[in-house]
Design an enzyme around this catalytic site. Structure first.
Site, PDB file in Angstrom:
ATOM      1  N   ARG A  78       0.858  -1.196   0.000  1.00 20.21           N
ATOM      2  CA  ARG A  78       0.000   0.000   0.000  1.00 20.21           C
ATOM      3  C   ARG A  78       0.886   1.236   0.000  1.00 20.21           C
ATOM      4  O   ARG A  78       1.761   1.380   0.860  1.00 20.21           O
ATOM      5  CB  ARG A  78      -0.897  -0.024   1.229  1.00 20.21           C
ATOM      6  CG  ARG A  78      -1.990   1.018   1.206  1.00 20.21           C
ATOM      7  CD  ARG A  78      -2.925   0.825   2.383  1.00 20.21           C
ATOM      8  NE  ARG A  78      -3.680  -0.399   2.296  1.00 20.21           N
ATOM      9  CZ  ARG A  78      -4.137  -1.081   3.356  1.00 20.21           C
ATOM     10  NH1 ARG A  78      -3.910  -0.648   4.568  1.00 20.21           N
ATOM     11  NH2 ARG A  78      -4.823  -2.197   3.192  1.00 20.21           N
ATOM     12  N   ARG A 147      -2.508   6.007   9.902  1.00 17.75           N
ATOM     13  CA  ARG A 147      -2.460   5.618   8.480  1.00 17.75           C
ATOM     14  C   ARG A 147      -2.481   6.857   7.577  1.00 17.75           C
ATOM     15  O   ARG A 147      -2.441   7.986   8.047  1.00 17.75           O
ATOM     16  CB  ARG A 147      -3.667   4.724   8.167  1.00 17.75           C
ATOM     17  CG  ARG A 147      -3.803   3.513   9.079  1.00 17.75           C
ATOM     18  CD  ARG A 147      -2.908   2.404   8.627  1.00 17.75           C
ATOM     19  NE  ARG A 147      -3.086   1.189   9.394  1.00 17.75           N
ATOM     20  CZ  ARG A 147      -3.880   0.165   9.047  1.00 17.75           C
ATOM     21  NH1 ARG A 147      -4.623   0.239   7.955  1.00 17.75           N
ATOM     22  NH2 ARG A 147      -3.934  -0.927   9.783  1.00 17.75           N
ATOM     23  N   LYS A 211      -4.791   0.086  14.660  1.00 18.35           N
ATOM     24  CA  LYS A 211      -4.662   1.111  13.616  1.00 18.35           C
ATOM     25  C   LYS A 211      -5.392   2.396  14.013  1.00 18.35           C
ATOM     26  O   LYS A 211      -6.324   2.363  14.827  1.00 18.35           O
ATOM     27  CB  LYS A 211      -5.198   0.591  12.293  1.00 18.35           C
ATOM     28  CG  LYS A 211      -6.652   0.198  12.302  1.00 18.35           C
ATOM     29  CD  LYS A 211      -6.989  -0.432  10.977  1.00 18.35           C
ATOM     30  CE  LYS A 211      -8.268  -1.269  11.065  1.00 18.35           C
ATOM     31  NZ  LYS A 211      -8.496  -2.066   9.875  1.00 18.35           N
ATOM     32  N   LYS A 213      -6.985   6.013  12.186  1.00 22.57           N
ATOM     33  CA  LYS A 213      -7.291   6.632  10.893  1.00 22.57           C
ATOM     34  C   LYS A 213      -7.755   8.077  11.076  1.00 22.57           C
ATOM     35  O   LYS A 213      -8.558   8.359  11.967  1.00 22.57           O
ATOM     36  CB  LYS A 213      -8.380   5.828  10.182  1.00 22.57           C
ATOM     37  CG  LYS A 213      -7.939   4.401   9.856  1.00 22.57           C
ATOM     38  CD  LYS A 213      -9.035   3.635   9.147  1.00 22.57           C
ATOM     39  CE  LYS A 213      -8.527   2.255   8.737  1.00 22.57           C
ATOM     40  NZ  LYS A 213      -9.579   1.465   8.077  1.00 22.57           N
ATOM     41  N   CYS A 432     -14.587  -3.589  -1.717  1.00 18.54           N
ATOM     42  CA  CYS A 432     -13.219  -3.888  -1.233  1.00 18.54           C
ATOM     43  C   CYS A 432     -12.596  -4.951  -2.124  1.00 18.54           C
ATOM     44  O   CYS A 432     -13.260  -5.542  -2.969  1.00 18.54           O
ATOM     45  CB  CYS A 432     -13.258  -4.353   0.214  1.00 18.54           C
ATOM     46  SG  CYS A 432     -13.799  -6.054   0.394  1.00 18.54           S
ATOM     47  N   CYS A 438      -7.434 -11.600  -0.355  1.00 16.78           N
ATOM     48  CA  CYS A 438      -7.588 -11.240   1.049  1.00 16.78           C
ATOM     49  C   CYS A 438      -7.912 -12.484   1.878  1.00 16.78           C
ATOM     50  O   CYS A 438      -8.929 -13.155   1.635  1.00 16.78           O
ATOM     51  CB  CYS A 438      -8.688 -10.196   1.231  1.00 16.78           C
ATOM     52  SG  CYS A 438      -8.928  -9.836   2.982  1.00 16.78           S
ATOM     53  N   CYS A 477     -16.069  -9.250   4.020  1.00 18.24           N
ATOM     54  CA  CYS A 477     -16.162  -9.624   5.444  1.00 18.24           C
ATOM     55  C   CYS A 477     -16.514  -8.370   6.232  1.00 18.24           C
ATOM     56  O   CYS A 477     -16.487  -7.260   5.690  1.00 18.24           O
ATOM     57  CB  CYS A 477     -14.841 -10.232   5.926  1.00 18.24           C
ATOM     58  SG  CYS A 477     -13.605  -9.018   6.427  1.00 18.24           S
ATOM     59  N   CYS A 481     -13.482  -2.674   5.119  1.00 17.38           N
ATOM     60  CA  CYS A 481     -12.555  -1.802   4.390  1.00 17.38           C
ATOM     61  C   CYS A 481     -13.281  -0.886   3.397  1.00 17.38           C
ATOM     62  O   CYS A 481     -12.799   0.199   3.104  1.00 17.38           O
ATOM     63  CB  CYS A 481     -11.512  -2.635   3.650  1.00 17.38           C
ATOM     64  SG  CYS A 481     -10.541  -3.670   4.754  1.00 17.38           S
TER      65      CYS A 481
HETATM   66 FE1  SF4 Z   1     -10.567  -8.244   3.113  1.00 18.77          FE
HETATM   67 FE2  SF4 Z   1     -12.660  -7.912   4.675  1.00 18.77          FE
HETATM   68 FE3  SF4 Z   1     -11.090  -5.804   4.089  1.00 18.77          FE
HETATM   69 FE4  SF4 Z   1     -12.649  -6.826   2.235  1.00 18.77          FE
HETATM   70  S1  SF4 Z   1     -13.344  -5.868   4.124  1.00 18.77           S
HETATM   71  S2  SF4 Z   1     -10.489  -6.311   1.966  1.00 18.77           S
HETATM   72  S3  SF4 Z   1     -12.636  -8.999   2.722  1.00 18.77           S
HETATM   73  S4  SF4 Z   1     -10.513  -7.595   5.257  1.00 18.77           S
END
Ligand code: SF4
Length: 567
Positions: A78, A147, A211, A213, A432, A438, A477, A481
Site C-alpha cells: 500500500r 495511516r 490502527k 485513521k 473492497c 484477502c 467480510c 474496508c
Molecule cells: Fe478483506 Fe474484509 Fe477488508 Fe474486504 S473488508 S479487503 S474482505 S478484510
C-alpha cells in the site's frame, strides 16, 4: 461497558511489537529465505507497519495442495499518498512497477492510496525501492500507527481546499513513525548498531493498540467519510475563509460476526478548534488512544471502544489537558453527499479537473476496456496532478485550457467511461478487494459487485430510479474496508456467495445502517430489494433519500449509535 481492561496479559501482538527492535523483527532474514515464498509469522505482523501484507491466492489453493506445493504467497503493498495527490511522474512510476512486479493492476483504495497486489517475495524489496524512488513511500500505510491521512479530494478546487490539504500533509508528517527500520530493510540504509539509538518519541516501543485513521472533510461534500475515522476534522469556512475545524472522534467500521462487543461506530463531533491547533489536537487524540486503548483484546482496541468505555466527558477533558487547549462549541455544518464529482469542473484558479469513475477502484486493462493504459497515456502528456478520491476514483487535476483537448482526445480514444451514462447507484458504489487474495474474505466483493449492480439497475430502471442517488457498498467480510455500514445498501460477505444485507444508513455518512436480512444469495438479494425499491419509487417524499425512507417506512430501525448497531 466494563471499564476494567486489566485482563491477565497483553495480546501476543503487543509482545511481538515490544520484541521487534522498533519494527525490525527478523524481516531481513525472512526476505532472504529462499525455501518459501512466505515470511515468518511474527514478521507477517511487523511487515504491516512497513506498508505490506502477506497474502495467498485462494483461487489456486486446491490445485497447489494437490501438487503438494505451498500456497501461492504474494504481497500487497500500500503506497501512502497524503491527501491522495500524485504527480504524472509518480503515476508512471507506480504504473510501471505494477506491470513489472505486481499483477498488472493498480487498486485505488478507499483511503486515497495506491495498492499493488500479487508481488512475490523476491520482488518485494525492488518494488519498495522503486516506490521510494518516485518520492512516495509505504511507511505506516498499514499497522498500529496513524495511516494515510485522507482529505477532501481536489486541493485545487479552491483556496480553502488547498489550505485543508496542507493541514492533512502537516498532520501526516507529524504522526509518521520515526524508526529507521524502514530505511534499513527496504532501502539498504545504514544499520543502527544494536538498534539502541533508535526511538519513537510519539509512539514508543508498543506503538498504538490498533490502527488509527484520520480524515478531513470540507462540507457540503463528505467524500472522505470523515465520521468513519478514529479522528476527523470537519472544515469550517466563513466568508470563503477557513477558520478552523469541528473535531470528530471514535469512528470505525469493523466488527466480528457473532461478537456483539464489537460494532461499527459513527464518530461523535465533540468541539471546535481554530485551524492553528490542528496538529496539537491530532497529537493529543493519538496520545490519548496510545495510553488508554485496550492492549489486551485487539478486537476492542480501536479508539471507538476506548471512548465508549471511558466516556466522552473524560475523553474531552484529557484532550484539553494534553493539548493545553479548551475545545470550543461545535460550529454548524451540513453534509449533502458522500459522492465524488465526475466529468469536467473548473477550479477557482481557472484550471480544469476531470473526475474519472473507476469501478471498485480497480485500474486494469480487461475485456477490451483499457482504463489502465488510458491513464498511463494521459500521464505522459499531463502537466498537472492526479488525485485519488476516498471513493476509489481518480481526478485528472489542474488541466490548463490548452491541454484540455489533448486529455479529451485520450478519454475518447480509450472510451473511458463517462460517469453520466451510469446509474447513480453505480456512481455511488464501493467494493473492497476481497477474494482471491484477502485472507479474511468470506465472499467476493470487487469481482462481483459490478454484475450485481447490473441486475439492481434493471429494477431501478423499471421504477424510474436510475438517476436517484443511492449508495451501495460491498465487502467480503465485516472488517469493513469499503465502509459498508455507512451505505444505504450495504452487503457484507458471510459465506461464499452469501451476504448480509444492511439498510438505513444516511446518504451523507452520519448514520450507520442496520441488518435487514442475513445469508442472502444473489436471487435473495434481488428479491429482498425489489419490493423496497418499488415502494420507494412510489412513496418517497420530495428529496427523501433511500436510507431515510426505509427507516420512515419501518423496514429497519435507525441505528443511533454504534452500541445499538446490533439491536
Ligand atoms: Fe478483506 Fe474484509 Fe477488508 Fe474486504 S473488508 S479487503 S474482505 S478484510
Amino acid at each position: 461497558m466494563d471499564k476494567n481492561i486489566n485482563t491477565p496479559k497483553p495480546s501476543s501482538f503487543e509482545v511481538v511489537k515490544e520484541n521487534s527492535n522498533y519494527l525490525r523483527g527478523t524481516i531481513e532474514e525472512s526476505l532472504k529465505d529462499p525455501l518459501t515464498g512466505a515470511i515468518r509469522a511474527d514478521d507477517q505482523l511487523l511487515i504491516k507497519f512497513h506498508g505490506t501484507y502477506q497474502q495467498q491466492d485462494r483461487d489456486v489453493d486446491d490445485e497447489r495442495r494437490h501438487q503438494k506445493l505451498e500456497p501461492l504467497y504474494s504481497f500487497l503493498i500500500r503506497v501512502r499518498v497524503p491527501g491522495g495527490v500524485a504527480t504524472p511522474q509518480q503515476w508512471l512510476a507506480l504504473d510501471g512497477l505494477s506491470e513489472k512486479y505486481a499483477d498488472h493492476t493498480l487498486k485505488l483504495t478507499t483511503r486515497q492510496a495506491f495498492q499493488f497486489h500479487g508481488v512475490l517475495k523476491r520482488h518485494l524489496k525492488t518494488t519498495m525501492k522503486g516506490i521510494n524512488k518516485s518520492l512516495l513511500d509505504t511507511i505506516a500505510a498499514c499497522g498500529d500507527v496513524n495511516r494515510n491521512v485522507m482529505c477532501s479530494a481536489n486541493p485545487f478546487e479552491s483556496l480553502v481546499h488547498a489550505e485543508v490539504a496542507e493541514d492533512a500533509k502537516r498532520i501526516s508528517a507529524h504522526l509518521t513513525p520515526q524508526t529507521n527500520a524502514y530505511h534499513e530493510i527496504w532501502l539498504d540504509g545504514k544499520l543502527i548498531e544494536g538498534g539502541e539509538k533508535d526511538e519513537e518519541p510519539l509512539y514508543g516501543k508498543h506503538y498504538l493498540p490498533r490502527k488509527f485513521k484520520i480524515a478531513i472533510a470540507i462540507p457540503p461534500r463528505n467524500d472522505t467519510d470523515v465520521l468513519s475515522n478514529d479522528l476527523g476534522f470537519i472544515a469550517i469556512v466563513d466568508n470563503e475563509k477557513l477558520t478552523g475545524y469541528n473535531l470528530s472522534v471514535g469512528g470505525g467500521m469493523a466488527f466480528t460476526f457473532g461478537n456483539n462487543a464489537t460494532y461499527p461506530r459513527v464518530a461523535d463531533v465533540v468541539g471546535y478548534l481554530p485551524k492553528e491547533k490542528i496538529v496539537e489536537v491530532a497529537e493529543a487524540v493519538l496520545i490519548f488512544q496510545r495510553d488508554n486503548g485496550n492492549r489486551f483484546e485487539r478486537k476492542n482496541a480501536r479508539l471507538k471502544y476506548t471512548i465508549d468505555r471511558l466516556g466522552l466527558d473524560f475523553f474531552r477533558s484529557e484532550i484539553e489537558r494534553l493539548s493545553g487547549f479548551k475545545l470550543q462549541p461545535i460550529k454548524s455544518y451540513k453534509f449533502e453527499t458522500l459522492g465524488d464529482k465526475y466529468g469536467w469542473s473548473q477550479g477557482e484558479d481557472g484550471f480544469y479537473h476531470y473526475g474519472v469513475f473507476v469501478e471498485g477502484g480497480k485500474l486494469a486493462d480487461r475485456n477490451g476496456y483499457l482504463a489502465k493504459t488510458a491513464l498511463r497515456e494521459i500521464a505522459h502528456i499531463h502537466q498537472g496532478t492526479f488525485i485519488l478520491t476516498g471513493n476509489q476514483n481518480v481526478i485528472i487535476a489542474q488541466v490548463a485550457e490548452k491541454q484540455k483537448p489533448l486529455v479529451e482526445a485520450l478519454l475518447k480514444k480509450y472510451k473511458l467511461i463517462d460517469a453520466d451514462t451510469l446509474s447513480s447507484l453505480r456512481q455511488n458504489s464501493i467494493a473492497c478487494a476481497a477474494l482471491p487474495l484477502c485472507g479474511l474474505a468470506f465472499a467476493e466483493a470487487e469481482r462481483y459487485l459490478p454484475s450485481l449492480i447490473d441486475k439492481i439497475d434493471n429494477i431501478l430502471e423499471a421504477n424510474g430510479l436510475s438517476k436517484t442517488p443511492i449508495s451501495i457498498r460491498m465487502t467480503g467480510c465485516p472488517n469493513g474496508c469499503g465502509r459498508p455500514f455507512l451505505s444505504e445498501i450495504g452487503l457484507v460477505g458471510k459465506a461464499p456467495g452469501k451476504y448480509n444485507l444492511y439498510l438505513g444508513a444516511s446518504f451523507t455518512g452520519d448514520r450507520l445502517n442496520k441488518l435487514y436480512k442475513e445469508m442472502l444469495s444473489e436471487q435473495d438479494i434481488l428479491s429482498a430489494l425489489t419490493p423496497v425499491l418499488v415502494d420507494f419509487a412510489q412513496h418517497k417524499q420530495e428529496e427523501e433519500h433511500f436510507g431515510d425512507f426505509v427507516i420512515r417506512k419501518d423496514y429497519v430501525k435507525a441505528t443511533t449509535a454504534g452500541l445499538n448497531f446490533h439491536s
